[in-house]
Every structure is written in structure tokens, then in C-alpha cells.
Design a protein around this motif. Structure first.
Motif, PDB file in Angstrom:
ATOM      1  N   LEU A  18      30.393 -38.797  15.464  1.00 23.49           N
ATOM      2  CA  LEU A  18      29.732 -38.929  16.760  1.00 23.49           C
ATOM      3  C   LEU A  18      29.051 -37.617  17.121  1.00 23.49           C
ATOM      4  N   GLU A  19      27.785 -37.670  17.429  1.00 24.83           N
ATOM      5  CA  GLU A  19      27.052 -36.469  17.835  1.00 24.83           C
ATOM      6  C   GLU A  19      27.525 -35.973  19.203  1.00 24.83           C
ATOM      7  N   ASN A  20      27.827 -36.923  20.082  1.00 22.85           N
ATOM      8  CA  ASN A  20      28.189 -36.608  21.465  1.00 22.85           C
ATOM      9  C   ASN A  20      29.708 -36.583  21.622  1.00 22.85           C
ATOM     10  N   GLU A  21      30.287 -35.419  21.861  1.00 29.26           N
ATOM     11  CA  GLU A  21      31.736 -35.304  21.985  1.00 29.26           C
ATOM     12  C   GLU A  21      32.288 -36.141  23.140  1.00 29.26           C
ATOM     13  N   ASP A  22      31.504 -36.316  24.213  1.00 27.09           N
ATOM     14  CA  ASP A  22      31.979 -37.075  25.371  1.00 27.09           C
ATOM     15  C   ASP A  22      32.372 -38.509  25.005  1.00 27.09           C
ATOM     16  N   LEU A  23      31.738 -39.050  23.948  1.00 22.97           N
ATOM     17  CA  LEU A  23      32.043 -40.417  23.535  1.00 22.97           C
ATOM     18  C   LEU A  23      33.440 -40.545  22.932  1.00 22.97           C
ATOM     19  N   LEU A  24      34.020 -39.423  22.540  1.00 19.23           N
ATOM     20  CA  LEU A  24      35.325 -39.471  21.880  1.00 19.23           C
ATOM     21  C   LEU A  24      36.431 -39.933  22.830  1.00 19.23           C
ATOM     22  N   ASP A  25      36.263 -39.673  24.133  1.00 19.11           N
ATOM     23  CA  ASP A  25      37.241 -40.185  25.098  1.00 19.11           C
ATOM     24  C   ASP A  25      37.163 -41.711  25.169  1.00 19.11           C
ATOM     25  N   GLY A  26      35.958 -42.255  25.030  1.00  8.36           N
ATOM     26  CA  GLY A  26      35.795 -43.705  24.981  1.00  8.36           C
ATOM     27  C   GLY A  26      36.395 -44.293  23.717  1.00  8.36           C
ATOM     28  N   VAL A  27      36.221 -43.596  22.598  1.00 12.92           N
ATOM     29  CA  VAL A  27      36.832 -44.028  21.340  1.00 12.92           C
ATOM     30  C   VAL A  27      38.352 -44.011  21.460  1.00 12.92           C
ATOM     31  N   THR A  28      38.876 -42.986  22.130  1.00 13.23           N
ATOM     32  CA  THR A  28      40.320 -42.889  22.365  1.00 13.23           C
ATOM     33  C   THR A  28      40.821 -44.119  23.117  1.00 13.23           C
ATOM     34  N   ALA A  29      40.087 -44.514  24.160  1.00 11.26           N
ATOM     35  CA  ALA A  29      40.483 -45.664  24.971  1.00 11.26           C
ATOM     36  C   ALA A  29      40.301 -46.983  24.230  1.00 11.26           C
ATOM     37  N   LEU A  30      39.271 -47.054  23.391  1.00 11.49           N
ATOM     38  CA  LEU A  30      38.913 -48.314  22.736  1.00 11.49           C
ATOM     39  C   LEU A  30      39.733 -48.567  21.472  1.00 11.49           C
ATOM     40  N   SER A  31      39.701 -47.610  20.533  1.00 15.45           N
ATOM     41  CA  SER A  31      40.402 -47.831  19.266  1.00 15.45           C
ATOM     42  C   SER A  31      41.689 -47.027  19.142  1.00 15.45           C
ATOM     43  N   GLY A  32      41.734 -45.831  19.753  1.00 10.05           N
ATOM     44  CA  GLY A  32      42.960 -45.045  19.698  1.00 10.05           C
ATOM     45  C   GLY A  32      44.111 -45.777  20.366  1.00 10.05           C
ATOM     46  N   SER A  33      43.853 -46.274  21.570  1.00 10.34           N
ATOM     47  CA  SER A  33      44.860 -47.046  22.315  1.00 10.34           C
ATOM     48  C   SER A  33      44.800 -48.532  21.987  1.00 10.34           C
ATOM     49  N   GLY A  34      43.719 -48.951  21.361  1.00  9.84           N
ATOM     50  CA  GLY A  34      43.438 -50.365  21.132  1.00  9.84           C
ATOM     51  C   GLY A  34      44.537 -51.189  20.499  1.00  9.84           C
ATOM     52  N   PRO A  35      45.237 -50.671  19.470  1.00 12.22           N
ATOM     53  CA  PRO A  35      46.300 -51.492  18.880  1.00 12.22           C
ATOM     54  C   PRO A  35      47.343 -51.956  19.890  1.00 12.22           C
ATOM     55  N   ALA A  36      47.637 -51.129  20.885  1.00 14.09           N
ATOM     56  CA  ALA A  36      48.639 -51.518  21.892  1.00 14.09           C
ATOM     57  C   ALA A  36      48.155 -52.712  22.712  1.00 14.09           C
ATOM     58  N   TYR A  37      46.837 -52.779  23.008  1.00 13.45           N
ATOM     59  CA  TYR A  37      46.314 -53.933  23.754  1.00 13.45           C
ATOM     60  C   TYR A  37      46.497 -55.203  22.911  1.00 13.45           C
ATOM     61  N   PHE A  38      46.212 -55.055  21.639  1.00 16.67           N
ATOM     62  CA  PHE A  38      46.318 -56.177  20.713  1.00 16.67           C
ATOM     63  C   PHE A  38      47.767 -56.667  20.657  1.00 16.67           C
ATOM     64  N   TYR A  39      48.722 -55.728  20.518  1.00 18.36           N
ATOM     65  CA  TYR A  39      50.136 -56.108  20.469  1.00 18.36           C
ATOM     66  C   TYR A  39      50.557 -56.781  21.771  1.00 18.36           C
ATOM     67  N   TYR A  40      50.017 -56.316  22.882  1.00 14.88           N
ATOM     68  CA  TYR A  40      50.344 -56.848  24.204  1.00 14.88           C
ATOM     69  C   TYR A  40      49.950 -58.326  24.294  1.00 14.88           C
ATOM     70  N   ILE A  41      48.757 -58.633  23.812  1.00 16.41           N
ATOM     71  CA  ILE A  41      48.262 -60.019  23.834  1.00 16.41           C
ATOM     72  C   ILE A  41      49.064 -60.893  22.872  1.00 16.41           C
ATOM     73  N   VAL A  42      49.338 -60.355  21.686  1.00 16.96           N
ATOM     74  CA  VAL A  42      50.142 -61.094  20.706  1.00 16.96           C
ATOM     75  C   VAL A  42      51.519 -61.406  21.274  1.00 16.96           C
ATOM     76  N   ASP A  43      52.121 -60.425  21.941  1.00 18.53           N
ATOM     77  CA  ASP A  43      53.449 -60.620  22.537  1.00 18.53           C
ATOM     78  C   ASP A  43      53.415 -61.717  23.601  1.00 18.53           C
ATOM     79  N   ALA A  44      52.360 -61.720  24.422  1.00 19.96           N
ATOM     80  CA  ALA A  44      52.230 -62.755  25.466  1.00 19.96           C
ATOM     81  C   ALA A  44      52.105 -64.141  24.834  1.00 19.96           C
ATOM     82  N   MET A  45      51.356 -64.226  23.735  1.00 21.80           N
ATOM     83  CA  MET A  45      51.182 -65.522  23.057  1.00 21.80           C
ATOM     84  C   MET A  45      52.496 -66.006  22.449  1.00 21.80           C
ATOM     85  N   ILE A  46      53.241 -65.103  21.821  1.00 25.17           N
ATOM     86  CA  ILE A  46      54.533 -65.471  21.218  1.00 25.17           C
ATOM     87  C   ILE A  46      55.489 -65.962  22.289  1.00 25.17           C
TER      88      ILE A  46
END
Length: 267
Positions: free
Chosen positions: A158-186
Motif C-alpha cells: 500500500l502506498e498510503n500508510e493511512d489505509l493500513l488502519d482500514g486493512v487492520t479493521a477489515l482483514s486483521g480483525s476480519g476472521p473474528a467477524y467470520f467466526y462470530y457469524i459462524v457461531d451464530a449459525m451453529i
């Protein structure tokens, strides 16, 4: 190449395993540094040929690349406790959420810094990492970093360092959102009387199949949804409930709040 990893937690150790698995470094050229004396024996069992130290023991750091993998909240205190100084030929790779390059440079009194944000699937070599760099880092140096990052999955510069905070929220934290939804479905499955293990099987295989359909279809997500949600059917009933309760908006707002927190971590 000699690599030192400051902060031998889950992410630091998963990076180490990937580097060794793909023979990017020799075990004897890996130095793992932990804050916890109690973890030393366990780490030595996993990395018998590598050097293992606690922070207080390190007076001189013989490494070409230093990976900083401590918790962002602990970084300032950890940096102040270092008994060593870095030379201009050494590179620093930070995988801490939120802490900007400028702060790392100032805290370590060192200019050559690359900042990256991986996610937990790096444990399986299936992660994705966004990364950016300070000025003055050469193309060859970046390629060496990218080669290391790609051993844990995929990487995107990424050329723009500011975007890295968005990446942190989207993919860095992202697996937890996925697990959260999977848990609700189970849990919904068990409420309907389906055995928990069977519910897990149905949900996990459904998620796996849906991923492959996204990955192998030319259709948009909206069209893929329409393919499943026939008029007046069961899927439409579920989606209507999600819309009435602003589920998509809530999820989006959560991700935006994660980005906000990433920015706050820099202080």
C-alpha cells in the motif's frame, strides 16, 4: 538472512514457522525474544536449533531483520526497555496494529521501517498481509520483505500508510467477524434441534462451498444472493429479517469502529 522476532506470541511464532517451512532462513539464524521467562522451555521445544531469549538478556542484536510483534499497547514500554541499539544496515518490520511508522522510527531511533498487518490465517499459510514502508527503503529490500510475507499467504503493498488502519479493521480483525457469524449459525442449528456437531458440519461446509463459489464465479455478490433467495422462499425470509434489523449496517459500523480503534492505538 538473520531474523530476530521481538514478541514470540502467536503471530511471531506463526511467522517463524512459515519462514522455516519454506527454508527462507536457517533455524540457527532465527532469534526469538519473549517477555515471559515461563514460555522459554515451550518455545525451545518448538524451535530447538534457534536462539531463544527474554528481553532483559539481549544486549546486542545480531540480525538483518528485526520483526516487532508485541502488542501495540505494550510497544512504548518495550522499546524503552531495550538494552541494544540498531545499526543503519538493519531493517525493522512491525506487525503491530495501529502504531505508525513515524512513531516506530522515533521510539527505536531507526529510519528503516516497514509496517505490515497480517491476520490469523497466517498460522496455516493462508493469511493476507497489507504492508507499507518508510521512505528510503529500496525495491530489493521490499522484495525480500514481500518474499517473507508471502510465505504466510498473500501480501499487498500500500502506498498510503493511512489505509493500513482500514486493512487492520477489515482483514486483521476480519476472521473474528467470520467466526462470530459462524457461531451464530451453529447456535441457530442447535435451537432447531440439530445436534451441535452436525450443525457445525453443515455450517462449515456451507461456508467453505460459498467461498469457492465467490472465488470461481463471474457473478456479483448480489446475483449470487438472488440465486439462493427465490421469491417467497426461506432465504428471503431470513434476509428480510437481517434487513429489518440493519444487520449489514451494524456489521459495517463495527468494522469502522475497529478502524477508529486502530488509529487510537498510535496515541
Amino acid at each position: 538472512m538473520k531474523i530476530a522476532i521481538i514478541g514470540a506470541g502467536n503471530m511471531g511464532l506463526s511467522f517463524s514457522k512459515s519462514f522455516l517451512k519454506y527454508e527462507l532462513i536457517k533455524p540457527e539464524n532465527l532469534h526469538l525474544i519473549t517477555r515471559s521467562q515461563s514460555k522459554i522451555l515451550k518455545i525451545k521445544e518448538e524451535f530447538p536449533k534457534s536462539e531463544i531469549s527474554v528481553f532483559e538478556e539481549v544486549r546486542d542484536l545480531d540480525a538483518d531483520l528485526i520483526i516487532v510483534a508485541v502488542k501495540p499497547q505494550d510497544f512504548q514500554k518495550v522499546a524503552e526497555s531495550f538494552q541494544f541499539s540498531l545499526n543503519e544496515n538493519q531493517m525493522v518490520l512491525s506487525i503491530m496494529a495501529g502504531i505508525k511508522i513515524e512513531k516506530i522510527q522515533k521510539s527505536l531511533n531507526h529510519k528503516s521501517v516497514v509496517r505490515a498487518m497480517p491476520n490469523s490465517p497466517t498460522l496455516l499459510g493462508m493469511g493476507i498481509t497489507g504492508y507499507t514502508s518508510a521512505e528510503g527503503i529500496s525495491f530489493n529490500q521490499l522484495m525480500n520483505i514481500e518474499r517473507l510475507l508471502n510465505s504466510t499467504g498473500r501480501s499487498v503493498y500500500l502506498e498510503n500508510e493511512d489505509l493500513l488502519d482500514g486493512v487492520t479493521a477489515l482483514s486483521g480483525s476480519g476472521p473474528a467477524y467470520f467466526y462470530y457469524i459462524v457461531d451464530a449459525m451453529i447456535k441457530a442449528g442447535t435451537e432447531m434441534g440439530i445436534d451441535e456437531n452436525l450443525s457445525k458440519l453443515f455450517v462449515k461446509q456451507t461456508m467453505l462451498g460459498a467461498y469457492h463459489l465467490i472465488n470461481n464465479s463471474d457473478k456479483s455478490l448480489e446475483d449470487l444472493i438472488k440465486d439462493v433467495a427465490s421469491k417467497g422462499g426461506t432465504t428471503e425470509a431470513a434476509l428480510k429479517t437481517f434487513e429489518e434489523n440493519n444487520f449489514k449496517k451494524i456489521l459495517q459500523q463495527g468494522i469502522l469502529n475497529a478502524e477508529k480503534r486502530a488509529k487510537e492505538l498510535n496515541g
